[in-house]
Design a protein around this motif. Structure first.
Motif, PDB file in Angstrom:
ATOM      1  N   PHE A  14      14.450  20.281  85.624  1.00 22.57           N
ATOM      2  CA  PHE A  14      14.981  20.958  85.390  1.00 22.57           C
ATOM      3  C   PHE A  14      14.530  21.749  86.432  1.00 22.57           C
ATOM      4  CE2 PHE A  14      14.853  18.244  81.648  1.00 22.57           C
ATOM      5  CZ  PHE A  14      15.983  18.630  81.021  1.00 22.57           C
ATOM      6  N   GLU A  15      15.911  22.968  86.769  1.00 25.23           N
ATOM      7  CA  GLU A  15      15.663  23.515  87.526  1.00 25.23           C
ATOM      8  C   GLU A  15      16.570  25.618  86.973  1.00 25.23           C
ATOM      9  OE1 GLU A  15      18.394  23.058  90.482  1.00 25.23           O
ATOM     10  OE2 GLU A  15      20.022  23.010  89.523  1.00 25.23           O
ATOM     11  N   GLY A  16      15.573  26.408  87.999  1.00 23.01           N
ATOM     12  CA  GLY A  16      15.756  28.179  86.376  1.00 23.01           C
ATOM     13  C   GLY A  16      14.192  29.004  86.707  1.00 23.01           C
ATOM     14  N   GLY A  17      14.728  29.679  86.602  1.00 20.50           N
ATOM     15  CA  GLY A  17      13.785  30.857  86.203  1.00 20.50           C
ATOM     16  C   GLY A  17      12.356  30.833  87.687  1.00 20.50           C
ATOM     17  N   PRO A  18      11.407  30.916  87.919  1.00 23.07           N
ATOM     18  CA  PRO A  18      10.625  31.286  86.530  1.00 23.07           C
ATOM     19  C   PRO A  18      11.257  33.512  86.795  1.00 23.07           C
ATOM     20  CG  PRO A  18       9.635  31.894  88.112  1.00 23.07           C
ATOM     21  CD  PRO A  18      10.401  31.163  89.146  1.00 23.07           C
ATOM     22  N   VAL A  19      10.825  34.037  85.080  1.00 21.38           N
ATOM     23  CA  VAL A  19      10.884  35.201  84.903  1.00 21.38           C
ATOM     24  C   VAL A  19      10.143  35.656  83.883  1.00 21.38           C
ATOM     25  CG1 VAL A  19      13.793  34.640  84.301  1.00 21.38           C
ATOM     26  CG2 VAL A  19      11.648  34.203  82.149  1.00 21.38           C
ATOM     27  N   GLU A  23      17.181  30.127  82.248  1.00 24.98           N
ATOM     28  CA  GLU A  23      17.901  29.425  81.597  1.00 24.98           C
ATOM     29  C   GLU A  23      17.960  27.799  82.364  1.00 24.98           C
ATOM     30  OE1 GLU A  23      22.720  30.149  82.583  1.00 24.98           O
ATOM     31  OE2 GLU A  23      22.006  31.636  81.718  1.00 24.98           O
ATOM     32  N   CYS A  24      17.499  26.791  81.326  1.00 25.72           N
ATOM     33  CA  CYS A  24      16.830  25.638  82.739  1.00 25.72           C
ATOM     34  C   CYS A  24      18.384  24.201  82.489  1.00 25.72           C
ATOM     35  CB  CYS A  24      15.843  24.975  82.232  1.00 25.72           C
ATOM     36  SG  CYS A  24      14.067  25.707  82.161  1.00 25.72           S
ATOM     37  N   LYS A  25      18.302  23.938  83.928  1.00 25.70           N
ATOM     38  CA  LYS A  25      19.740  23.270  84.377  1.00 25.70           C
ATOM     39  C   LYS A  25      18.783  22.257  84.738  1.00 25.70           C
ATOM     40  CE  LYS A  25      22.904  26.726  84.742  1.00 25.70           C
ATOM     41  NZ  LYS A  25      24.677  26.927  85.061  1.00 25.70           N
ATOM     42  N   ASP A  73      16.587  11.457  94.198  1.00 23.21           N
ATOM     43  CA  ASP A  73      14.630  12.330  94.690  1.00 23.21           C
ATOM     44  C   ASP A  73      14.635  12.965  93.498  1.00 23.21           C
ATOM     45  OD1 ASP A  73      13.398  14.583  96.777  1.00 23.21           O
ATOM     46  OD2 ASP A  73      13.131  12.524  97.367  1.00 23.21           O
ATOM     47  N   LEU A  74      13.136  12.749  93.713  1.00 21.75           N
ATOM     48  CA  LEU A  74      12.893  13.554  92.537  1.00 21.75           C
ATOM     49  C   LEU A  74      12.902  15.263  92.823  1.00 21.75           C
ATOM     50  CD1 LEU A  74       9.559  11.970  91.517  1.00 21.75           C
ATOM     51  CD2 LEU A  74      11.318  11.645  90.225  1.00 21.75           C
ATOM     52  N   ALA A  75      12.637  15.655  94.207  1.00 23.81           N
ATOM     53  CA  ALA A  75      12.779  16.866  94.331  1.00 23.81           C
ATOM     54  C   ALA A  75      13.818  17.816  94.438  1.00 23.81           C
ATOM     55  CB  ALA A  75      11.820  17.125  96.126  1.00 23.81           C
ATOM     56  N   ASP A  76      14.979  16.481  95.324  1.00 26.63           N
ATOM     57  CA  ASP A  76      15.648  17.363  95.740  1.00 26.63           C
ATOM     58  C   ASP A  76      17.255  17.001  94.944  1.00 26.63           C
ATOM     59  OD1 ASP A  76      16.458  15.584  97.018  1.00 26.63           O
ATOM     60  OD2 ASP A  76      16.411  16.637  99.332  1.00 26.63           O
ATOM     61  N   GLY A  77      17.135  16.166  94.049  1.00 29.50           N
ATOM     62  CA  GLY A  77      18.303  15.719  93.543  1.00 29.50           C
ATOM     63  C   GLY A  77      19.403  14.551  94.415  1.00 29.50           C
ATOM     64  N   THR A  78      18.798  13.662  95.210  1.00 31.41           N
ATOM     65  CA  THR A  78      20.195  13.218  96.636  1.00 31.41           C
ATOM     66  C   THR A  78      19.433  11.812  96.399  1.00 31.41           C
ATOM     67  OG1 THR A  78      18.419  13.537  98.287  1.00 31.41           O
ATOM     68  CG2 THR A  78      19.995  14.939  98.045  1.00 31.41           C
ATOM     69  N   PHE A  79      20.169  10.678  96.504  1.00 32.44           N
ATOM     70  CA  PHE A  79      20.017   9.768  96.474  1.00 32.44           C
ATOM     71  C   PHE A  79      19.170   8.593  97.204  1.00 32.44           C
ATOM     72  CE2 PHE A  79      23.907  10.169  93.633  1.00 32.44           C
ATOM     73  CZ  PHE A  79      23.373   8.789  92.769  1.00 32.44           C
ATOM     74  N   ALA A  80      18.272   8.247  97.647  1.00 31.96           N
ATOM     75  CA  ALA A  80      17.395   7.387  98.195  1.00 31.96           C
ATOM     76  C   ALA A  80      17.523   5.983  98.481  1.00 31.96           C
ATOM     77  CB  ALA A  80      15.946   7.966  98.251  1.00 31.96           C
ATOM     78  N   GLY A  81      17.326   5.506  99.192  1.00 30.55           N
ATOM     79  CA  GLY A  81      17.373   4.062  99.471  1.00 30.55           C
ATOM     80  C   GLY A  81      17.943   3.024 100.760  1.00 30.55           C
ATOM     81  N   THR A  82      18.574   2.172 100.774  1.00 24.37           N
ATOM     82  CA  THR A  82      18.621   1.225 101.735  1.00 24.37           C
ATOM     83  C   THR A  82      20.133   0.581 101.532  1.00 24.37           C
ATOM     84  OG1 THR A  82      16.795   0.325 102.796  1.00 24.37           O
ATOM     85  CG2 THR A  82      18.247  -0.506 104.041  1.00 24.37           C
ATOM     86  N   LEU A  83      20.904   0.687 102.645  1.00 26.43           N
ATOM     87  CA  LEU A  83      22.460   0.203 102.058  1.00 26.43           C
ATOM     88  C   LEU A  83      22.558  -1.003 102.446  1.00 26.43           C
ATOM     89  CD1 LEU A  83      24.014   3.323 104.436  1.00 26.43           C
ATOM     90  CD2 LEU A  83      24.407   2.769 101.745  1.00 26.43           C
ATOM     91  N   PRO A  84      23.113  -1.526 101.718  1.00 25.89           N
ATOM     92  CA  PRO A  84      23.388  -3.078 101.969  1.00 25.89           C
ATOM     93  C   PRO A  84      24.385  -3.714 103.039  1.00 25.89           C
ATOM     94  CG  PRO A  84      25.426  -2.363 100.777  1.00 25.89           C
ATOM     95  CD  PRO A  84      24.401  -0.892 100.601  1.00 25.89           C
ATOM     96  N   SER A  85      23.501  -4.391 103.909  1.00 27.46           N
ATOM     97  CA  SER A  85      25.028  -4.478 104.785  1.00 27.46           C
ATOM     98  C   SER A  85      26.174  -5.731 104.201  1.00 27.46           C
ATOM     99  CB  SER A  85      23.833  -5.976 106.013  1.00 27.46           C
ATOM    100  OG  SER A  85      24.459  -6.319 107.404  1.00 27.46           O
ATOM    101  N   CYS A  86      27.126  -5.206 104.631  1.00 29.58           N
ATOM    102  CA  CYS A  86      27.763  -5.904 104.285  1.00 29.58           C
ATOM    103  C   CYS A  86      29.229  -6.410 105.311  1.00 29.58           C
ATOM    104  CB  CYS A  86      28.993  -4.960 103.603  1.00 29.58           C
ATOM    105  SG  CYS A  86      28.439  -3.906 102.307  1.00 29.58           S
ATOM    106  N   GLU A  87      30.153  -6.890 104.841  1.00 30.62           N
ATOM    107  CA  GLU A  87      30.435  -8.285 105.398  1.00 30.62           C
ATOM    108  C   GLU A  87      32.293  -8.094 105.170  1.00 30.62           C
ATOM    109  OE1 GLU A  87      29.262 -11.883 107.287  1.00 30.62           O
ATOM    110  OE2 GLU A  87      27.855 -10.895 108.376  1.00 30.62           O
ATOM    111  N   ARG A  88      33.461  -7.848 106.117  1.00 30.59           N
ATOM    112  CA  ARG A  88      34.893  -7.870 105.152  1.00 30.59           C
ATOM    113  C   ARG A  88      35.402  -8.929 104.739  1.00 30.59           C
ATOM    114  NH1 ARG A  88      38.685  -3.519 104.844  1.00 30.59           N
ATOM    115  NH2 ARG A  88      40.637  -5.070 104.315  1.00 30.59           N
ATOM    116  N   THR A  89      35.597  -9.565 103.489  1.00 27.43           N
ATOM    117  CA  THR A  89      35.662 -10.388 103.064  1.00 27.43           C
ATOM    118  C   THR A  89      37.681 -10.387 102.703  1.00 27.43           C
ATOM    119  OG1 THR A  89      33.897 -11.554 102.224  1.00 27.43           O
ATOM    120  CG2 THR A  89      35.091 -12.058 101.543  1.00 27.43           C
ATOM    121  N   PRO A  90      38.401 -11.220 103.033  1.00 27.75           N
ATOM    122  CA  PRO A  90      39.629 -10.680 102.657  1.00 27.75           C
ATOM    123  C   PRO A  90      39.790 -11.006 101.070  1.00 27.75           C
ATOM    124  CG  PRO A  90      39.018 -13.246 103.923  1.00 27.75           C
ATOM    125  CD  PRO A  90      37.953 -11.851 104.012  1.00 27.75           C
TER     126      PRO A  90
END
Length: 619
Positions: free
Chosen positions: A37-42, A59-61, A113-130
């Motif tokens: 959660f983020e907010g404060g301190p007071v 207020e904690c969001k 991510d625990l710190a800044d709320g962004t996604f972390a990971g490795t993108l898949p290797s995709c090939e076009r399939t009609p």
């Protein structure tokens, strides 16, 4: 005395207020939000008066991972479904699209991510399939969003075509209990999926705010606990006689009823007060009016003119509970103590007053009142020439009479009254000395005794052709005859005829033909009198208008004393007065009608005839 904190400790999802428990008066603590959660301190402080923590609202969001962070050419349906509620440490997957193939089933885990709320990971290797031409799929709005679904078709090129659906976040309806509440208010109207809002206590109520979160059209959260604030009478005007004991300790929106104390009656509107959110009571025009006492001067012994009182103030009599004194009126001396009175519930015959005689009280009509003695008048005692009075020794309220002495006439009211300021201040009557009849002298005698008033001196003298010494006379009062008359002050004048057989010719005219006049026969007028100095105020004469060779006399006027034994005799010669020197006249001091009014001082003592003095008011 230390009071432990009992209220105001922050609470709720994500709130960390461990350091705020167990505080005492004046101590402070810091409250904040725990991960994720983020907010404060007071910083909060324990109020020593209420035992409650006070300070900014915490207020904690929750931190959320936004799908917009992910690449646009991948299928992120799993992430879209959970992006608004995904918390750190929870995983989602990114899949290959319909027309793509990938290793490891084309699916890879993404973790926030625990710190800044962004996604972390490795993108898949995709090939076009009609896709297969003619195939369709339906695109719908994600969880928490609403809108019409859209159908996509696989075209001959192996790609999907279609119009994306129009999706908008669902709107959360404000719970019914939030509407119309007098204790709290909310900013949640119009909030949509994924948004948060606060519910706070209204003015006049105390309590911590609570957070409401909109998810898929429904709010989650609890209303705040709000308690009414107490009202104060600080700055509130309570009329005399008003009893407000039932109003103390009331809180917001509570009511009380005022009442009146003994000796008071109610006027105006109702006496109901309401504790307002501002901490003040509602105003009211209802007042408790104290009963008024009557006119004390109608009650014996206070009806005497010698008694005055402070029980009547301008146009208003004393009111219930007020005190006043009866004392001696101006012009009277107090021979006892003043009488202390209070406006009470006494009978009408006492005008509502009671005498406060130490610990004892009794109705005013039973009082003996103050003992007052009239003071003597010492100013303005009449001191007029030719009068007498009985004013000496008169006291306040007493009257005296001025009477004219024999030989004087009195005009105006002869009555005076001793005033309260110790003086006779009325207008004094006018006093005029009587006029003595003109004596009938022989033709050989002239005089200045015409129209003389009582006390005035005059002289008789011998006319031209006669000789004899001038004699003094005076206008006097003859008490035996009860009349005024000219009386001789020495022996009677005796004039001897010296003109028998004597001819005189003062004309010295030339012959009738062409001669010139050597001596005129002009009479003596005002100019002639002024030329010898007889026009001064100290002199009295009968020289004005004398004909040529006429004899006149000059002596000192009334108010002056002549040092010579006889007056000056003048002869009119051709318009000039000749034959004598001016008499020597010494002014006499004034002895009547000194300015003697109250508050007046003067320097008139010793002032003589024709001199002036000054009278001024004392400070």
């Amino acid at each position: 005395m230390h009071i432990p904190v009992l209220q105001g400790i922050p609470s709720g999802l994500g709130v960390d207020a461990a350091t705020c428990v167990g505080l005492y008066n004046g101590e402070t603590c810091t409250a904040g939000c725990v991960a994720p959660f983020e907010g404060g301190p007071v910083n909060l402080t324990c109020n020593p008066l209420s035992g409650q923590l006070e300070g900014p609202v915490l207020e904690c969001k929750e931190k959320v991972c936004e799908v917009a962070q992910l690449p646009s050419n991948y299928s992120t349906a799993d992430c879209a479904a959970w992006s608004q509620i995904l918390r750190p440490a929870e995983a989602t997957r990114v899949r290959t699209g319909r027309l793509f193939s990938a290793h490891e089933n084309g699916m890879f885990d993404f973790c926030p991510d625990l710190a800044d709320g962004t996604f972390a990971g490795t993108l898949p290797s995709c090939e076009r399939t009609p896709c297969m031409p003619g195939e369709t799929c339906e695109i719908t709005c994600a969880l928490g969003f609403e809108g019409s679904a859209s159908t996509y078709s696989c075209d001959m090129a192996g790609g999907f075509t279609g119009t994306p659906p129009s999706c908008s976040p669902k709107r959360c309806d404000v719970p019914a209990e939030f509407f119309g509440s007098v204790r709290y208010n909310t900013s949640c109207d119009g909030v949509r999926h994924g948004q948060s809002c606060m519910t706070k206590c209204n003015q006049g109520y105390s309590g911590l705010p609570t957070q409401q979160r909109c998810f898929n059209g429904i709010f989650s959260g609890v209303p705040p606990s709000c308690s009414g604030n107490p009202c104060s009478f600080e700055g509130f005007q309570l009329g005399k006689g008003v009893n407000a004991s039932t109003c103390f300790g009331l809180v917001t929106r509570e009511t009380c009823t005022l009442s009146c104390l003994r000796g008071h009656t109610i006027e105006g509107n109702d006496l109901v007060l309401t504790c307002q959110a501002s901490g003040e009571f509602t105003a009211t025009d209802a007042v408790c009016v104290p009963a008024q006492c009557g006119d004390l001067t109608l009650v014996s012994p206070f009806s005497s003119p010698s008694v005055d009182d402070s029980c009547y103030d301008g146009n208003v009599n004393k009111q219930f509970g007020e005190v006043c004194f009866a004392f001696c009126a101006p012009g009277y001396s107090l021979d006892s103590n003043a009488t202390l009175l209070m406006c009470e519930e006494a009978p009408e015959s006492s005008a509502g007053f009671k005498e406060m005689a130490g610990a004892a009280t009794h109705d005013a009509e039973m009082s003996s009142g103050p003992t007052c003695t009239p003071k003597p008048c010492v100013r303005g005692i009449p001191n007029m020439r030719g009068t007498s009075s009985d004013c000496l020794g008169k006291r306040t309220g007493e009257a005296c009479t001025i009477s004219a002495d024999l030989g004087f006439d009195l005009f105006g009211s002869p009555s005076l009254q001793c005033q309260v300021d110790g003086s006779f201040t009325q207008d004094l009557p006018t006093v005029s000395p009587a006029v003595c009849p003109t004596p009938n002298y022989e033709s050989s005698v002239g005089s200045t005794c015409d129209n003389k008033t009582v006390g005035a001196d005059c002289w008789a003298y011998c006319n031209p052709g006669f000789e004899g010494r001038p004699k003094p006379y005076q206008c006097r009062v003859n008490e035996t005859a009860a009349a005024v008359q000219i009386e001789q002050m020495e022996d009677t004048i005796n004039c001897t005829n010296i003109s028998l057989g004597t001819e005189t010719n003062d004309t010295n005219d030339t012959n009738v033909t062409g001669g010139r006049r050597l001596q005129t026969l002009d009479p003596c007028g005002i100019a002639s009198v002024a030329q010898v100095g007889l026009d001064g105020i100290a002199y009295f004469h009968d020289c004005t208008g004398k004909v040529h060779d006429g004899v006149c006399i000059a002596h000192c006027a009334q108010g002056w004393n002549m040092t010579e034994p006889e007056p000056s005799i003048f002869v009119c010669k051709s318009g000039f007065l000749v034959g004598a020197l001016l008499p020597t006249c010494i002014p006499l001091p004034c002895s009547y009608a000194f300015p003697d009014a109250l508050g007046v001082r003067h320097d008139c003592l010793g002032v003589r005839s024709a001199e002036t003095c000054q009278a001024t008011c004392t400070e």
